[in-house]
Design a protein around this motif. Structure first.
Motif, PDB file in Angstrom:
ATOM      1  N   TYR A  28      -7.742  -4.638  27.028  1.00 29.78           N
ATOM      2  CA  TYR A  28      -8.021  -5.607  25.977  1.00 29.78           C
ATOM      3  C   TYR A  28      -6.815  -5.677  25.044  1.00 29.78           C
ATOM      4  CZ  TYR A  28      -9.078  -1.733  22.749  1.00 29.78           C
ATOM      5  OH  TYR A  28      -9.009  -0.614  21.969  1.00 29.78           O
ATOM      6  N   ARG A  29      -6.713  -6.809  24.360  1.00 31.58           N
ATOM      7  CA  ARG A  29      -5.582  -7.039  23.470  1.00 31.58           C
ATOM      8  C   ARG A  29      -6.040  -7.909  22.315  1.00 31.58           C
ATOM      9  NH1 ARG A  29       0.107 -10.035  25.212  1.00 31.58           N
ATOM     10  NH2 ARG A  29       1.046 -10.121  23.137  1.00 31.58           N
ATOM     11  N   GLY A  30      -5.785  -7.458  21.105  1.00 29.42           N
ATOM     12  CA  GLY A  30      -6.190  -8.204  19.925  1.00 29.42           C
ATOM     13  C   GLY A  30      -5.049  -8.343  18.944  1.00 29.42           C
ATOM     14  N   GLN A  31      -5.025  -9.464  18.231  1.00 28.89           N
ATOM     15  CA  GLN A  31      -3.998  -9.722  17.227  1.00 28.89           C
ATOM     16  C   GLN A  31      -4.672  -9.901  15.872  1.00 28.89           C
ATOM     17  OE1 GLN A  31      -4.065 -11.846  20.103  1.00 28.89           O
ATOM     18  NE2 GLN A  31      -2.750 -10.359  21.137  1.00 28.89           N
ATOM     19  N   ALA A  32      -4.090  -9.284  14.851  1.00 28.14           N
ATOM     20  CA  ALA A  32      -4.643  -9.364  13.496  1.00 28.14           C
ATOM     21  C   ALA A  32      -3.503  -9.507  12.499  1.00 28.14           C
ATOM     22  CB  ALA A  32      -5.466  -8.121  13.174  1.00 28.14           C
ATOM     23  N   ILE A  33      -3.664 -10.446  11.575  1.00 34.19           N
ATOM     24  CA  ILE A  33      -2.739 -10.612  10.461  1.00 34.19           C
ATOM     25  C   ILE A  33      -3.388  -9.977   9.238  1.00 34.19           C
ATOM     26  CG2 ILE A  33      -1.608 -12.272   8.953  1.00 34.19           C
ATOM     27  CD1 ILE A  33      -1.319 -14.126  11.302  1.00 34.19           C
ATOM     28  N   VAL A  34      -2.715  -8.972   8.667  1.00 39.47           N
ATOM     29  CA  VAL A  34      -3.294  -8.152   7.606  1.00 39.47           C
ATOM     30  C   VAL A  34      -2.401  -8.223   6.380  1.00 39.47           C
ATOM     31  CG1 VAL A  34      -4.148  -5.867   6.992  1.00 39.47           C
ATOM     32  CG2 VAL A  34      -4.229  -6.623   9.377  1.00 39.47           C
ATOM     33  N   GLN A  35      -2.984  -8.546   5.256  1.00 40.62           N
ATOM     34  CA  GLN A  35      -2.257  -8.552   3.997  1.00 40.62           C
ATOM     35  C   GLN A  35      -2.254  -7.161   3.386  1.00 40.62           C
ATOM     36  OE1 GLN A  35      -4.378 -11.506   1.764  1.00 40.62           O
ATOM     37  NE2 GLN A  35      -3.900 -13.140   3.230  1.00 40.62           N
ATOM     38  N   VAL A  36      -1.234  -6.883   2.590  1.00 42.99           N
ATOM     39  CA  VAL A  36      -1.113  -5.573   1.954  1.00 42.99           C
ATOM     40  C   VAL A  36      -2.358  -5.295   1.108  1.00 42.99           C
ATOM     41  CG1 VAL A  36       0.183  -4.234   0.259  1.00 42.99           C
ATOM     42  CG2 VAL A  36       1.403  -5.589   1.965  1.00 42.99           C
ATOM     43  N   GLY A  37      -2.908  -4.110   1.290  1.00 42.57           N
ATOM     44  CA  GLY A  37      -4.125  -3.730   0.595  1.00 42.57           C
ATOM     45  C   GLY A  37      -5.381  -3.951   1.410  1.00 42.57           C
ATOM     46  N   ARG A  38      -5.267  -4.623   2.527  1.00 41.59           N
ATOM     47  CA  ARG A  38      -6.416  -4.865   3.390  1.00 41.59           C
ATOM     48  C   ARG A  38      -6.220  -4.162   4.724  1.00 41.59           C
ATOM     49  NH1 ARG A  38      -7.853 -11.307   2.451  1.00 41.59           N
ATOM     50  NH2 ARG A  38      -8.032 -11.196   0.166  1.00 41.59           N
ATOM     51  N   GLY A  39      -7.225  -4.267   5.580  1.00 43.39           N
ATOM     52  CA  GLY A  39      -7.158  -3.606   6.871  1.00 43.39           C
ATOM     53  C   GLY A  39      -8.019  -4.305   7.896  1.00 43.39           C
ATOM     54  N   PHE A  40      -8.135  -3.680   9.038  1.00 45.14           N
ATOM     55  CA  PHE A  40      -8.980  -4.201  10.115  1.00 45.14           C
ATOM     56  C   PHE A  40      -9.552  -3.037  10.901  1.00 45.14           C
ATOM     57  CE2 PHE A  40      -4.894  -3.578  12.093  1.00 45.14           C
ATOM     58  CZ  PHE A  40      -5.177  -3.163  13.374  1.00 45.14           C
ATOM     59  N   VAL A  41     -10.675  -3.275  11.537  1.00 46.08           N
ATOM     60  CA  VAL A  41     -11.299  -2.291  12.417  1.00 46.08           C
ATOM     61  C   VAL A  41     -11.090  -2.741  13.856  1.00 46.08           C
ATOM     62  CG1 VAL A  41     -13.014  -1.577  10.732  1.00 46.08           C
ATOM     63  CG2 VAL A  41     -13.518  -3.476  12.276  1.00 46.08           C
ATOM     64  N   TYR A  53       2.410  -9.662   4.176  1.00 41.65           N
ATOM     65  CA  TYR A  53       1.443  -9.389   5.237  1.00 41.65           C
ATOM     66  C   TYR A  53       2.202  -8.973   6.497  1.00 41.65           C
ATOM     67  CZ  TYR A  53       2.567 -13.915   7.407  1.00 41.65           C
ATOM     68  OH  TYR A  53       3.213 -14.955   8.010  1.00 41.65           O
ATOM     69  N   ALA A  54       1.495  -8.361   7.406  1.00 43.47           N
ATOM     70  CA  ALA A  54       2.066  -7.940   8.690  1.00 43.47           C
ATOM     71  C   ALA A  54       1.143  -8.386   9.813  1.00 43.47           C
ATOM     72  CB  ALA A  54       2.254  -6.424   8.734  1.00 43.47           C
ATOM     73  N   ALA A  55       1.738  -8.769  10.923  1.00 51.74           N
ATOM     74  CA  ALA A  55       0.977  -9.168  12.105  1.00 51.74           C
ATOM     75  C   ALA A  55       1.022  -8.022  13.110  1.00 51.74           C
ATOM     76  CB  ALA A  55       1.559 -10.436  12.719  1.00 51.74           C
ATOM     77  N   ASN A  75     -13.589   3.438  17.930  1.00 47.80           N
ATOM     78  CA  ASN A  75     -13.924   2.977  16.591  1.00 47.80           C
ATOM     79  C   ASN A  75     -12.915   3.542  15.591  1.00 47.80           C
ATOM     80  OD1 ASN A  75     -15.229   1.883  14.394  1.00 47.80           O
ATOM     81  ND2 ASN A  75     -16.711   3.553  14.242  1.00 47.80           N
ATOM     82  N   PHE A  76     -11.801   2.838  15.389  1.00 47.45           N
ATOM     83  CA  PHE A  76     -10.830   3.267  14.384  1.00 47.45           C
ATOM     84  C   PHE A  76     -10.548   2.115  13.419  1.00 47.45           C
ATOM     85  CE2 PHE A  76      -8.144   1.722  17.914  1.00 47.45           C
ATOM     86  CZ  PHE A  76      -7.323   0.826  17.246  1.00 47.45           C
ATOM     87  N   ARG A  77      -9.959   2.466  12.275  1.00 50.84           N
ATOM     88  CA  ARG A  77      -9.647   1.492  11.236  1.00 50.84           C
ATOM     89  C   ARG A  77      -8.201   1.682  10.784  1.00 50.84           C
ATOM     90  NH1 ARG A  77     -11.928  -1.834   7.406  1.00 50.84           N
ATOM     91  NH2 ARG A  77     -10.778  -1.995   5.437  1.00 50.84           N
ATOM     92  N   VAL A  78      -7.525   0.568  10.509  1.00 53.18           N
ATOM     93  CA  VAL A  78      -6.141   0.589  10.037  1.00 53.18           C
ATOM     94  C   VAL A  78      -6.070  -0.197   8.736  1.00 53.18           C
ATOM     95  CG1 VAL A  78      -3.761  -0.036  10.548  1.00 53.18           C
ATOM     96  CG2 VAL A  78      -5.258   0.743  12.392  1.00 53.18           C
ATOM     97  N   THR A  79      -5.501   0.414   7.682  1.00 47.28           N
ATOM     98  CA  THR A  79      -5.321  -0.235   6.381  1.00 47.28           C
ATOM     99  C   THR A  79      -3.833  -0.342   6.098  1.00 47.28           C
ATOM    100  OG1 THR A  79      -7.402   0.689   5.550  1.00 47.28           O
ATOM    101  CG2 THR A  79      -5.836  -0.139   3.917  1.00 47.28           C
ATOM    102  N   LEU A  80      -3.375  -1.544   5.761  1.00 42.74           N
ATOM    103  CA  LEU A  80      -1.969  -1.767   5.440  1.00 42.74           C
ATOM    104  C   LEU A  80      -1.750  -1.439   3.963  1.00 42.74           C
ATOM    105  CD1 LEU A  80       0.829  -2.768   6.283  1.00 42.74           C
ATOM    106  CD2 LEU A  80       0.093  -5.087   5.707  1.00 42.74           C
ATOM    107  N   ASP A  81      -1.122  -0.288   3.684  1.00 42.06           N
ATOM    108  CA  ASP A  81      -0.883   0.154   2.316  1.00 42.06           C
ATOM    109  C   ASP A  81       0.313  -0.542   1.685  1.00 42.06           C
ATOM    110  OD1 ASP A  81      -3.013   1.987   2.562  1.00 42.06           O
ATOM    111  OD2 ASP A  81      -1.675   3.447   3.502  1.00 42.06           O
TER     112      ASP A  81
END
Length: 532
Positions: free
Chosen positions: A211-224, A445-447, A246-252
């Motif tokens: 599987y492959r997923g793409q997420a655009i995350v702004q600083v201070g937010r995250g994705f699961v 933000y970072a992609a 089940n992991f989570r990543v937060t862009l600090d």
């Protein structure tokens, strides 16, 4: 007369039955020639996958290509050129190659196993016709001892120089030594083909379960790591949501470095906090070409940009929209295009903004551009539309595109009026009393691209094994050495030796000289020890 007529007639070939035809086709399919042909054909068939965009890899680019080439795209799509790796013709080549390799390997493994159990070929009657032939005299040793020492010399040494040796005494009293080495050459050949099958299986299984997923995350937010959390998501035919860890990543934070002279990028670093499936938190960094591995999934840094924080108030002064909006860079100076959709307007029609973010703006007459990628002096240049955004129809929309079919231009090029221009920290009144818009701030933000393929370690293992097999099949020589030891009253012992290789081999004489030197040198040391 009948015999003469039969001799003059052309021979009549027997007709093959259905079983005969099947055996013939199977032999052709499992021949090495056909396997190599199918391997080359598979490589050629994969070329369209790198030339044309693929639906399962980049649906947006594929749709754009179809729109730009309406005539040819119809036929290309029917022929499977936009989904090459799942097309029937590519799958047929893949399966035929897989079958051909299996059919080649199984009988060769049996032949190789039989060859390993058989003794080396017996000593030929005439050795003078072989290359590397030599006849030497050996004093102070009997024929049995000389044969034993020659056999030990051929059997010993380093692993890649050892021979399989068979020593016996003939009916005429002569001692015969037959030796052969280079079995690793065929083993390498088999290892390469088995590894190739392993690569094909690993690739096929990986395509089915990855599987492959793409997420655009702004600083201070995250994705699961969940399918619904990604902006785009692709998976194999056998993929199930339960296999996703089940992991989570937060862009600090996100930092970038650009060269001042030409704005060339020098460094991008994403500082993230990762919470794995076991609840363990850790601070990590992700760089370009330096992904982060979390619970078997690789997280790549694929892009970055600026997201302006905007607040839109309607004519009644109520906040209709507030938040950071992702704008996508279009050039090296990070001139970014984006869309702001404002559906919750209490006093009238919905609002839509379409325009650019200029991180470091420069105004020259009627033109405006960005001079540098960093947000040193950011400006927003927006066209304004009023009407129906089409969000209530339940049809998914691209968040980076504004559908203006049911909207009326109010400001900008389409309206024939100047666009809405505002600097960071500035509030501007919208035309026709539609409200105000405030450019509050700019955040980074970072992609991220998250990929998980459990078969990647197996692909690496089989690839390394394939290289090892190729090295063995290319650099291990297949050689045979024979020796005939005869007692001679005048000279002691006469040793006649010869060697043979598959193809031209300049090392045959060296092989004989080496065995002779080891055998005679070891005997001489023992003799000196006895004399002392």
């Amino acid at each position: 007369m009948a015999n003469s007529q039969s001799r003059g007639q052309a021979p009549i070939a027997p007709e093959l039955s259905v079983g005969g035809w099947l055996r013939f086709l199977w032999r052709q399919l499992t021949s090495m020639r056909v396997a190599l042909l199918l391997l080359m054909l598979l490589a050629v068939a994969a070329i369209p996958g790198s030339v044309f965009p693929q639906w399962d890899q980049d649906a947006v680019a594929t749709a754009q290509y179809v729109a730009d080439h309406p005539d040819s795209a119809v036929w290309l799509d029917r022929l499977g050129f936009f989904s090459v790796y799942s097309s029937p013709w590519f799958s047929a080549i893949y399966l035929l190659l897989f079958t051909s390799l299996i059919g080649c390997i199984i009988p060769r493994v049996g032949v190789y196993a039989t060859a390993l159990r058989m003794p080396p070929p017996r000593v030929p009657r005439v050795l003078t016709r072989f290359p590397g032939h030599s006849v030497r005299a050996w004093e102070d040793v009997d024929a049995a001892g000389a044969a034993t020492r020659i056999a030990e010399a051929l059997r010993g040494g380093r692993l890649w120089r050892r021979f399989r040796v068979d020593s016996s005494q003939g009916d005429d009293g002569q001692w015969l030594v037959a030796a052969e080495r280079g079995y690793a050459r065929e083993a390498g050949n088999l290892l390469f083909h088995i590894s190739l099958v392993g690569i094909l299986v690993s690739f096929g299984v990986g395509q089915a379960v990855e599987y492959r997923g793409q997420a655009i995350v702004q600083v201070g937010r995250g994705f699961v790591n969940a399918q619904v959390a990604y902006d785009t998501f692709e998976s194999g035919s056998l993929f199930r949501d339960e296999i996703m860890p089940n992991f989570r990543v937060t862009l600090d934070d996100f930092t970038s470095s650009f060269r001042v002279t030409d704005s060339k990028a020098e460094d991008f670093t994403a500082f993230v906090t990762v919470t794995d499936s076991g609840g363990q938190r850790a601070e990590r960094t992700i760089k370009v070409n330096a992904p982060l591995n979390v619970d078997g999934a690789n997280i790549y840094l694929m892009g970055n940009g600026h997201a302006p924080v905007v607040t839109v108030r309607d004519a009644a002064g109520e906040v209709a929209f507030s938040g950071a909006v992702t704008f996508l860079p279009e050039d090296a100076q990070y001139t970014s295009r984006g869309v702001i959709k404002v559906p919750d307007v209490s006093t009238g029609d919905q609002l839509g903004f379409n325009g650019y973010l200029l991180p470091t703006a420069q105004f020259t007459g009627d033109t405006v551009r960005s001079l540098y990628p960093e947000a040193l002096d950011p400006y927003l240049v927006l066209d304004l539309y009023v009407g129906d955004l089409g969000l209530d129809e339940g049809i998914p929309q691209n968040v980076y595109q504004l559908s203006t079919n049911r909207m009326t231009p109010v400001a900008g090029t389409a309206a024939g009026t100047p666009p809405v221009i505002l600097a960071q920290g500035e509030t501007v009144d919208l035309p026709q009393g539609l409200g105000t818009i405030t450019f509050e701030d700019t955040v980074r933000y970072a992609a991220f691209d998250v990929r998980a393929d459990p078969m990647l370690p197996w692909l690496l293992v089989f690839s390394v094994l394939a290289l090892v097999g190729v090295a063995l099949s290319l650099f291990v020589p297949r050689r045979r050495v024979w020796a005939r030891v005869t007692s001679d009253d005048a000279n002691g012992v006469i040793v006649e030796m010869a060697a043979l290789a598959r193809g031209e081999d300049q090392g045959l004489t060296f092989e004989i000289d080496r065995a002779w030197a080891i055998a005679t040198g070891a005997t001489a040391r023992r003799q000196r020890t006895r004399e002392l």
